[in-house]
Design a protein around this motif. Structure first.
Motif, PDB file in Angstrom:
ATOM      1  N   ASP A 125       4.950  20.305   9.294  1.00  0.00           N
ATOM      2  CA  ASP A 125       3.739  19.652   9.778  1.00  0.00           C
ATOM      3  C   ASP A 125       3.318  20.212  11.134  1.00  0.00           C
ATOM      4  O   ASP A 125       4.000  21.053  11.728  1.00  0.00           O
ATOM      5  N   ALA A 126       2.171  19.735  11.647  1.00  0.00           N
ATOM      6  CA  ALA A 126       1.571  20.297  12.857  1.00  0.00           C
ATOM      7  C   ALA A 126       2.464  20.127  14.079  1.00  0.00           C
ATOM      8  O   ALA A 126       2.518  21.006  14.945  1.00  0.00           O
ATOM      9  N   SER A 127       3.150  18.982  14.171  1.00  0.00           N
ATOM     10  CA  SER A 127       4.008  18.733  15.325  1.00  0.00           C
ATOM     11  C   SER A 127       5.149  19.737  15.385  1.00  0.00           C
ATOM     12  O   SER A 127       5.444  20.317  16.441  1.00  0.00           O
ATOM     13  N   ALA A 171       1.275  24.009   6.821  1.00  0.00           N
ATOM     14  CA  ALA A 171       0.923  22.793   6.101  1.00  0.00           C
ATOM     15  C   ALA A 171       0.695  23.149   4.635  1.00  0.00           C
ATOM     16  O   ALA A 171       0.544  24.319   4.273  1.00  0.00           O
ATOM     17  N   GLU A 172       0.687  22.131   3.788  1.00  0.00           N
ATOM     18  CA  GLU A 172       0.395  22.348   2.376  1.00  0.00           C
ATOM     19  C   GLU A 172      -1.123  22.270   2.174  1.00  0.00           C
ATOM     20  O   GLU A 172      -1.732  21.230   2.412  1.00  0.00           O
ATOM     21  N   ALA A 173      -1.720  23.369   1.742  1.00  0.00           N
ATOM     22  CA  ALA A 173      -3.169  23.394   1.539  1.00  0.00           C
ATOM     23  C   ALA A 173      -3.529  24.594   0.672  1.00  0.00           C
ATOM     24  O   ALA A 173      -2.842  25.627   0.689  1.00  0.00           O
ATOM     25  N   ARG A 174      -4.625  24.456  -0.084  1.00  0.00           N
ATOM     26  CA  ARG A 174      -5.082  25.562  -0.922  1.00  0.00           C
ATOM     27  C   ARG A 174      -5.432  26.800  -0.097  1.00  0.00           C
ATOM     28  O   ARG A 174      -5.289  27.927  -0.558  1.00  0.00           O
ATOM     29  N   SER A 175      -5.918  26.581   1.130  1.00  0.00           N
ATOM     30  CA  SER A 175      -6.358  27.697   1.955  1.00  0.00           C
ATOM     31  C   SER A 175      -5.217  28.610   2.376  1.00  0.00           C
ATOM     32  O   SER A 175      -5.463  29.711   2.876  1.00  0.00           O
ATOM     33  N   PRO A 207       0.731  10.789   4.803  1.00  0.00           N
ATOM     34  CA  PRO A 207       1.266  12.006   5.440  1.00  0.00           C
ATOM     35  C   PRO A 207       1.680  11.723   6.874  1.00  0.00           C
ATOM     36  O   PRO A 207       1.017  10.982   7.593  1.00  0.00           O
ATOM     37  N   GLN A 208       2.806  12.335   7.289  1.00  0.00           N
ATOM     38  CA  GLN A 208       3.298  12.151   8.653  1.00  0.00           C
ATOM     39  C   GLN A 208       2.446  12.907   9.652  1.00  0.00           C
ATOM     40  O   GLN A 208       2.324  12.503  10.805  1.00  0.00           O
TER      41      GLN A 208
END
Length: 293
Positions: free
Chosen positions: A127-129, A97-101, A194-195
């Motif tokens: 994405d998670a799916s 996923a897109e995230a700073r972490s 977001p999907q």
């Protein structure tokens, strides 16, 4: 069904003509045509519709092309990881996923590369799916998922830091002049959502239902959503720190009260990791362990 034939098939998909595919493969056109015909007979279906100049995939062909890509990706990864040198080598696939972490994972990759330069990392934004699907099929070794996500199928490490939710808006929007936006602001604007997780995720994070929202579009990469915002499609609900709005026509306005999401590095329970994947996991754990002065 031979892997060589799958590679022929995917080259035809890419080039859209048998003649161009044959030239790229350095194989005669009759040979490629025969292999394609035998593949269709083996599968009992038609993979292409033949036009005057190009060929197009049938629905069965679209499905088979996707499966063939996964088969060859998994095969290539497996061969790379088996044919290791004394030093740890091989390919690692991480869906993220897109995230700073993700920075923690990136730092671990950087340190791993210094220790084992023959390890190659493939980072796929998704994405998670899709992460769950690709982990289950063996294509991905790891995933980075945003919370809340059902992790019952996973072993996982929580990554440090959280990303704040807000709206990505045009600079000309009245919302861009506000220090924060409220849930009422979110509900009253045309949204690009977001999907990942769909309406269930939005409800879990914000308490909003589909009926509360005016949805113009959805996205799985916030950069693409930012283009929709610039085009006036709507305002994108997303996480901060992903799109650089400096010297752009966009502004990120955080949500108030503050709403944030964390993330986790996940891998399938019971999954036997390659030596390279084990080394990356150990490095991520090292990044998460405070150093003593």
């Amino acid at each position: 069904m031979e892997l060589r034939v799958l590679r022929y098939f995917l080259m035809i998909v890419q080039e859209k003509t048998i003649s161009k595919a044959s030239a790229r493969l350095h194989v005669s056109q009759p040979t490629v045509s025969r292999q394609l015909k035998e593949l269709e007979e083996e599968l009992g279906t038609t993979l292409f519709t033949r036009g005057n100049r190009t060929i197009q995939l049938t629905p069965d062909g679209e499905y088979f092309a996707n499966q063939a890509r996964q088969i060859l990706s998994l095969t290539d990864k497996t061969l790379t990881n088996i044919h290791q040198e004394t030093d740890i080598s091989g390919a690692i696939y991480v869906g993220s996923a897109e995230a700073r972490s993700v920075l923690t994972v990136a730092q671990a990759i950087g340190h791993l590369n210094q220790q084992h330069p023959h390890v190659q990392i493939h980072l796929v934004s998704t994405d998670a799916s899709d992460i769950h699907s690709q982990l289950t099929s063996g294509v991905f070794d790891f995933g980075v998922v945003m919370d809340p996500t059902d992790k019952s199928d996973y072993d996982f490490l929580r990554l440090p830091g959280e990303s704040r939710w807000g709206l990505l808006v045009q600079n000309s929007s009245p919302l861009a002049q506000q220090a924060t936006v409220s849930l009422d602001d979110v509900a009253q604007t045309r949204l690009i959502l977001p999907q990942q997780g769909g309406s269930a995720r939005i409800h879990a994070v914000f308490g909003l239902t589909q009926e509360d929202l005016n949805v113009a579009a959805t996205y799985n990469l916030l950069y693409n959503a930012s283009l929709l915002v610039s085009a006036g499609v709507g305002n994108a609900l997303g996480l901060d720190g992903i799109v650089n709005t400096n010297q752009s026509d966009l502004t990120f306005v955080p949500l108030a009260p503050r709403t944030s999401s964390g993330s986790s590095l996940v891998w399938l329970k019971g999954q036997r990791l390659s030596a390279a994947a084990q080394a990356l996991l150990a490095q991520v754990r090292a990044e998460l362990t405070p150093t003593e002065n």
